[in-house]
Design an enzyme around this catalytic site. Structure first.
Site, short mmCIF file in Angstrom:
data_model
loop_
_atom_site.label_atom_id
_atom_site.label_comp_id
_atom_site.label_asym_id
_atom_site.label_seq_id
_atom_site.Cartn_x
_atom_site.Cartn_y
_atom_site.Cartn_z
N TYR A 1 0.84 -1.20 0.00
CA TYR A 1 0.00 0.00 0.00
C TYR A 1 0.88 1.24 0.00
O TYR A 1 1.70 1.44 0.90
CB TYR A 1 -0.93 0.02 1.21
CG TYR A 1 -1.93 1.15 1.12
CD1 TYR A 1 -3.07 1.03 0.34
CD2 TYR A 1 -1.71 2.35 1.78
CE1 TYR A 1 -3.98 2.07 0.22
CE2 TYR A 1 -2.61 3.40 1.67
CZ TYR A 1 -3.75 3.26 0.89
OH TYR A 1 -4.63 4.30 0.77
N GLN B 1 -10.91 0.35 1.21
CA GLN B 1 -11.38 -0.45 0.07
C GLN B 1 -10.23 -1.12 -0.67
O GLN B 1 -10.36 -2.25 -1.17
CB GLN B 1 -12.22 0.40 -0.89
CG GLN B 1 -11.50 1.56 -1.54
CD GLN B 1 -11.57 2.84 -0.72
OE1 GLN B 1 -11.75 2.79 0.50
NE2 GLN B 1 -11.44 3.98 -1.39
N ASN C 1 -3.56 5.98 6.48
CA ASN C 1 -4.22 6.72 7.55
C ASN C 1 -4.91 5.75 8.51
O ASN C 1 -4.74 4.53 8.42
CB ASN C 1 -5.22 7.73 6.97
CG ASN C 1 -6.30 7.06 6.13
OD1 ASN C 1 -6.59 5.87 6.29
ND2 ASN C 1 -6.90 7.82 5.23
N SER D 1 4.01 8.93 12.82
CA SER D 1 5.46 9.03 12.66
C SER D 1 6.09 9.74 13.85
O SER D 1 5.47 10.58 14.49
CB SER D 1 5.79 9.78 11.37
OG SER D 1 7.17 9.84 11.18
N GLN E 1 10.22 15.35 10.73
CA GLN E 1 9.16 14.43 11.15
C GLN E 1 7.87 15.16 11.46
O GLN E 1 6.77 14.69 11.14
CB GLN E 1 9.60 13.63 12.37
CG GLN E 1 10.62 12.57 12.08
CD GLN E 1 10.14 11.58 11.03
OE1 GLN E 1 9.16 10.88 11.23
NE2 GLN E 1 10.82 11.53 9.90
N HIS F 1 5.16 15.70 8.73
CA HIS F 1 4.35 14.61 8.20
C HIS F 1 2.88 14.80 8.51
O HIS F 1 2.02 14.43 7.72
CB HIS F 1 4.82 13.27 8.77
CG HIS F 1 5.99 12.69 8.02
ND1 HIS F 1 5.95 12.41 6.68
CD2 HIS F 1 7.23 12.35 8.44
CE1 HIS F 1 7.11 11.91 6.30
NE2 HIS F 1 7.90 11.87 7.34
N GLU G 1 10.61 5.44 16.64
CA GLU G 1 10.70 4.95 15.26
C GLU G 1 12.06 5.33 14.68
O GLU G 1 12.77 4.50 14.12
CB GLU G 1 9.58 5.57 14.43
CG GLU G 1 9.65 5.22 12.96
CD GLU G 1 8.69 6.06 12.12
OE1 GLU G 1 8.51 5.72 10.95
OE2 GLU G 1 8.16 7.06 12.63
N HIS G 2 12.41 6.60 14.78
CA HIS G 2 13.71 7.09 14.31
C HIS G 2 14.47 7.65 15.51
O HIS G 2 13.93 8.43 16.28
CB HIS G 2 13.54 8.22 13.29
CG HIS G 2 12.69 7.87 12.11
ND1 HIS G 2 11.35 8.21 12.03
CD2 HIS G 2 12.98 7.21 10.97
CE1 HIS G 2 10.86 7.78 10.88
NE2 HIS G 2 11.82 7.16 10.22
N GLU H 1 4.30 -38.11 28.03
CA GLU H 1 3.20 -37.20 27.70
C GLU H 1 1.89 -37.94 27.40
O GLU H 1 0.87 -37.31 27.13
CB GLU H 1 3.58 -36.32 26.51
CG GLU H 1 4.72 -35.36 26.84
CD GLU H 1 4.96 -34.32 25.76
OE1 GLU H 1 4.36 -34.43 24.68
OE2 GLU H 1 5.74 -33.39 26.02
N HIS I 1 2.15 -41.30 18.99
CA HIS I 1 3.47 -40.73 18.77
C HIS I 1 4.55 -41.77 19.07
O HIS I 1 5.51 -41.94 18.31
CB HIS I 1 3.69 -39.51 19.68
CG HIS I 1 3.07 -38.24 19.17
ND1 HIS I 1 1.72 -38.07 19.07
CD2 HIS I 1 3.63 -37.07 18.74
CE1 HIS I 1 1.46 -36.85 18.61
NE2 HIS I 1 2.61 -36.23 18.40
#
Length: 473
Positions: A162, A224, A247, A273, A295, A298, A363-364, A451, A456
């Site tokens: 995206y 969508q 978003n 961000s 930053q 943004h 983040e940064h 077990e 098994h």
């Protein structure tokens, strides 16, 4: 990734997760400013542990009402496919589309300004070089004689990328997502991005998509687009994992769909961000201010944090530069609003500064101090780190080679940014010889007996009996 007109970033690990209410920040405001770029200030030595902990809280995003809007879109696209995508594109983007999806192989080569083309070519080369270096050789380990184990690598067959539109075009995000998918060998790569008013796709995005091996372009944005890639439509291939920014509605759609019958995974949770800048007395105030604003611009929900390490830092000069540069930015209003809920922290030294950063998990992380490299080993939690005065965060956003799709909202404590591994899956393989089963089998049978799993145990002992019968003969 971030909830901004650009890259998106982590915020919620599952569609059922809603962030807890943020703890109130300590009201120990040391300085205020009437400028457009006022930031609260705190001195760590004067705060209690609870107050310091409160500083790591991000602004809360309430998804309850957003889910109510997004859920019907997700279900509508599931039921009506392309027709629903077209209807929502008319509703939200004011564009009537003839075709929702185009095959990249059917598109003509894109003509770009030579300087623009060169910039994206350099970025592609650097991103490719860094991500291809992440390939690991396969190793076979013989744990005991006749017992061999290995891990093999396979790509995720189909992925959705995206690339937001909004108020800014983001071809850099197309590169950040498509290049590692190309290296991994993903067979189907669908890139979704909102169309312009005339129904076309940003030519820079198309150039990057074609160069990096994208197979399909979905001319849609929002929930969508995420839904179309997750469910699949007549024209849009269904994908197995969805990457990228967006978003709050895009993020909500990813959160809903990852635990739905669509059987699709997502790259990471996402939030606004953010950047944390550590500066000492040697840092240039002009550079520090520019990094903070890179930053903040943004969007109004972005967060920037300045950590002043030690004495001698001219905070007044930094604040003046922030105000001066902010007022000159085309997106200065966004930056100003972001700075309104951002803050400055005073640390007594670099150890305390990095300790706070590790708690915040940005983040940064920009470390703009003298001899910055010596502090790298102390960094525990960050999406991406930028060392020294000549390393602005912008280079990582665009062309140094590292990926700019990174964990935010404190998720750098447990998430990594997008990498080659994000597009791969690992399958373990074991192979036993007759000798290997004779050596290992009795131990496995005993564990199964403990077990209480008789089938098994018998899967081993019946084979051991066959081996003994062969030996006896």
């Amino acid at each position: 990734m971030s909830l901004r007109p650009g890259r998106a970033h982590p915020l919620a690990a599952s569609p059922l997760h809603t962030p807890l209410p943020a703890r109130p920040r300590p009201q120990l405001r040391l300085s205020t400013s009437t400028s457009c770029a006022a930031m609260k200030s705190y001195r760590l030595s004067e705060l209690s542990d609870a107050e310091v902990g409160g500083l790591k809280a991000r602004p809360r995003i309430d998804f309850s009402s957003i889910f109510g809007t997004v859920n019907p879109i997700v279900e509508d696209v599931r039921m009506r496919g392309d027709a629903a995508v077209k209807d929502y594109t008319v509703k939200f983007d004011k564009v009537a589309l003839d075709d929702v999806v185009v095959r990249v192989s059917d598109l003509p080569d894109v003509e770009l300004d030579p300087a623009v083309k060169e910039a994206f070519d350099v970025a592609y080369d650097n991103i490719y070089a860094f991500h291809v270096s992440q390939k690991l050789p396969e190793k076979t380990v013989e744990n005991m004689k006749g017992v061999r184990c290995k891990r093999i690598t396979r790509c995720i067959g189909s992925v959705g990328l995206y690339v937001p539109g909004g108020t800014a075009v983001l071809p850099s995000t197309a590169l950040m997502l498509a290049v590692p998918a190309q290296i991994a060998g993903c067979k189907t790569v669908v890139l979704a991005t909102p169309p312009s008013r005339d129904g076309s796709i940003c030519k820079e995005v198309l150039y990057c998509a074609k160069k990096a091996g994208v197979t399909h372009v979905l001319k849609a944005g929002g929930a969508q687009a995420i839904s179309a890639m997750a469910w699949g439509t007549v024209s849009c291939p269904k994908v197995e994992k969805i990457f990228g920014p967006g978003n709050q509605y895009v993020t909500a759609a990813k959160m809903i769909l990852q635990n739905s019958e669509a059987m699709v995974s997502i790259d990471m949770p996402a939030g606004p961000s953010e950047v944390l800048v550590i500066a000492d007395k040697y840092a240039n105030p002009v550079h520090v201010a520019a990094d903070l604003l890179s930053q903040a611009e943004h969007g109004p929900d972005s967060q920037v944090v300045l950590v002043v390490a030690g004495d001698g830092v001219d905070l007044g000069a930094i604040e003046a530069e922030v105000s001066k540069q902010c007022s000159a930015l085309p997106r200065g209003e966004f930056a100003s609003k972001a700075l309104g809920h951002s803050f400055t922290v005073f640390a007594k030294d670099m150890v305390e500064a990095i300790s706070f950063s590790n708690m915040y998990a940005p983040e940064h992380l920009i470390i703009n101090v003298k001899d910055a490299e010596q502090w790298e080993d102390l960094v525990e939690n960050a999406g991406s780190v930028f060392l020294g005065q000549w390393t602005p965060e912008s280079v990582g956003d665009y062309a140094s080679g590292t990926n700019h799709v990174l964990p935010t909202y404190g998720y750098a404590r447990m998430y990594s940014g997008v990498s080659l591994n994000s597009f791969l899956k690992y399958i373990t393989v074991q192979s036993l010889s007759e000798e290997g089963l004779r050596s290992l089998g009795p131990h496995v049978a005993k564990m199964a007996e403990v077990e209480g799993l008789e089938a098994h145990r018998r899967a081993v002992t019946l084979r051991l009996q066959d081996i003994e019968a062969t030996v006896t003969v």
